[in-house]
Write a protein that holds these residues in place. Structure first.
Motif, PDB file in Angstrom:
ATOM      1  N   SER A 274      -5.075   7.947  -3.739  1.00  0.00           N
ATOM      2  CA  SER A 274      -5.211   6.749  -3.179  1.00  0.00           C
ATOM      3  C   SER A 274      -6.236   5.676  -3.496  1.00  0.00           C
ATOM      4  CB  SER A 274      -4.947   6.673  -1.518  1.00  0.00           C
ATOM      5  OG  SER A 274      -3.972   7.222  -1.040  1.00  0.00           O
ATOM      6  N   ARG A 295       0.863  -0.146   0.350  1.00  0.00           N
ATOM      7  CA  ARG A 295       1.411   0.871   0.888  1.00  0.00           C
ATOM      8  C   ARG A 295       1.754   1.957  -0.241  1.00  0.00           C
ATOM      9  NH1 ARG A 295       3.952  -3.059   3.959  1.00  0.00           N
ATOM     10  NH2 ARG A 295       5.864  -2.944   2.416  1.00  0.00           N
ATOM     11  N   GLU A 297       3.900   5.071  -1.373  1.00  0.00           N
ATOM     12  CA  GLU A 297       5.075   6.034  -0.660  1.00  0.00           C
ATOM     13  C   GLU A 297       5.493   6.987  -2.095  1.00  0.00           C
ATOM     14  OE1 GLU A 297       7.870   3.560   1.074  1.00  0.00           O
ATOM     15  OE2 GLU A 297       6.431   2.945   2.568  1.00  0.00           O
ATOM     16  N   GLY A 298       5.132   8.318  -2.201  1.00  0.00           N
ATOM     17  CA  GLY A 298       5.442   9.078  -3.014  1.00  0.00           C
ATOM     18  C   GLY A 298       5.025   8.337  -4.537  1.00  0.00           C
ATOM     19  N   LYS A 300       5.575   5.660  -5.633  1.00  0.00           N
ATOM     20  CA  LYS A 300       5.543   3.940  -5.801  1.00  0.00           C
ATOM     21  C   LYS A 300       4.325   3.668  -5.039  1.00  0.00           C
ATOM     22  CE  LYS A 300      10.548   3.331  -6.700  1.00  0.00           C
ATOM     23  NZ  LYS A 300      10.320   2.773  -8.016  1.00  0.00           N
ATOM     24  N   GLN A 302       3.244  -0.260  -3.211  1.00  0.00           N
ATOM     25  CA  GLN A 302       3.786  -1.499  -2.722  1.00  0.00           C
ATOM     26  C   GLN A 302       2.473  -2.459  -2.356  1.00  0.00           C
ATOM     27  OE1 GLN A 302       6.717  -1.220   0.127  1.00  0.00           O
ATOM     28  NE2 GLN A 302       8.454  -0.866  -0.969  1.00  0.00           N
ATOM     29  N   GLU A 346       6.154  -4.271  -6.277  1.00  0.00           N
ATOM     30  CA  GLU A 346       6.113  -2.909  -6.042  1.00  0.00           C
ATOM     31  C   GLU A 346       6.017  -2.446  -7.665  1.00  0.00           C
ATOM     32  OE1 GLU A 346       9.052  -1.214  -4.169  1.00  0.00           O
ATOM     33  OE2 GLU A 346      10.766  -1.637  -5.639  1.00  0.00           O
TER      34      GLU A 346
END
Length: 357
Positions: A274, A295, A297-298, A300, A302, A346
């Protein structure tokens, strides 16, 4: 053989020195019985105990020296008193040769040699056949010293020494009274000989046994140390080999994708961080863009925020090696009271986060 003889000689010298030291210490603390043999005018002797631990003294004993032996009626009290005692033989001054010798004051340190050189002149005997001694030098006029000298025949003293050895005495001191030129009474010691140790006759044997035991114990400890040291070294080598084998197995497992360590290493290398994603976005997005939501998520990411030119964000993110397939996942809007556009972008995150070009 020569080395063995030297070692044995050294051993005997050490035993003698140690026995002497033990006897010296014992002589300080052990009670010494003192027996006086006073010579009478007729050549006989009278023995009497000068000190006793319990205060009881046997009656004086008169005897003549006959073949270095006391009369057979010697009592048990006298036998016990003479055992390990210190005998002081006090000769009659009329039965010895006495002289007052005069020397320069500077000769005080050389009296032994100067007197020995004159024994055959001062006495009827040679140095080897005489028992002689002198008292402490006394200063006289004109920076000179006076020495009281006395001597007697060794043939007279030898029976006393043999008698003392027969009785188990510890030492013999032969002395004679003398008088200086100023009338001061003096005492001249003719002989002071130790016959046996006060600590007992078995000291040398005990020291030999003790030293032999200590040597045997040291040899046993050395052999035990060699044996145990070899065994411990063998165990240490075996343990070191097992550690090396285990480390090699762990390195092999770490390089294998099927192992837990391999999977963890692969996941660490392929899963984006991150912090790294945030740092990459900060380099890609222009200064006029503000991110309000982020965000991950895996694979990806966003990003939601405000910017002056939303379509340009797609191009900027595509140019970055950290992101691919950038697209809007929601419509871009502009509020009536806002000058900036609200975007929703994204993109796919690449597994490698190196320095951007």
């Amino acid at each position: 053989m020569a080395l063995l003889a030297e070692a044995r000689q050294w051993f005997e010298q050490w035993i003698g020195a140690a026995a002497t030291a033990v006897d010296g210490v014992a002589g300080r603390f052990m009670h010494r019985r003192s027996v006086a043999f006073d010579e009478n005018a007729d050549g006989s002797f009278t023995a009497h105990l000068t000190a006793s631990r319990d205060g009881s003294l046997p009656a004086p004993l008169s005897f003549r020296l006959e073949h270095a032996a006391l009369p057979p009626m010697l009592s048990a009290d006298w036998k016990a008193a003479l055992d390990r005692s210190c005998i002081e033989v006090r000769l009659q001054p009329d039965l010895v040769v006495s002289r007052l010798l005069d020397f320069p004051g500077q000769a005080a340190d050389f009296l032994d040699g100067m007197i020995r050189a004159q024994v055959d002149r001062l006495t009827p005997w040679s140095v080897a056949d005489a028992v002689f001694g002198w008292a402490s030098p006394q200063p006289v006029a004109n920076d000179r010293i006076e020495v009281a000298f006395s001597a007697t025949s060794a043939a007279k003293v030898d029976p006393l020494i043999r008698l003392a050895k027969t009785l188990g005495c510890a030492s013999v001191v032969v002395s004679v009274p003398a008088i200086g030129s100023d009338g001061v009474p003096l005492r001249v010691t003719l002989l002071d000989r130790k016959l046996r140790g006060l600590a007992g006759p078995n000291v040398s044997r005990l020291l030999r046994v003790g030293l032999a035991s200590a040597t045997a114990a040291a040899a046993a400890c050395l052999l035990l140390n060699i044996y145990l040291g070899g065994a411990l070294q063998s165990e240490q080598d075996d343990l070191q080999l097992r550690i090396s084998q285990r480390r090699a197995a762990l390195r092999l497992d770490a390089n294998s994708d099927s192992s837990g360590l391999g999977l963890l290493a692969k996941r660490k290398q392929t899963t984006p961080s991150s912090v790294m994603v945030l740092e990459a976005l900060s380099r890609v997005l222009p200064d006029t863009t503000y991110v309000t939501e982020l965000r991950i998520e895996g694979p990806k990411v966003q990003v939601v925020g405000l910017t002056q030119d939303a379509p340009s964000l797609i191009r900027l993110m595509e140019q970055s090696p950290q992101f691919t397939r950038a697209t809007f996942f929601a419509p871009t809007t502009r509020a009536a009271n806002e000058t900036a556009e609200r975007f929703h972008v994204e993109a796919d995150i690449t597994a490698y986060f190196g320095s951007g070009s």
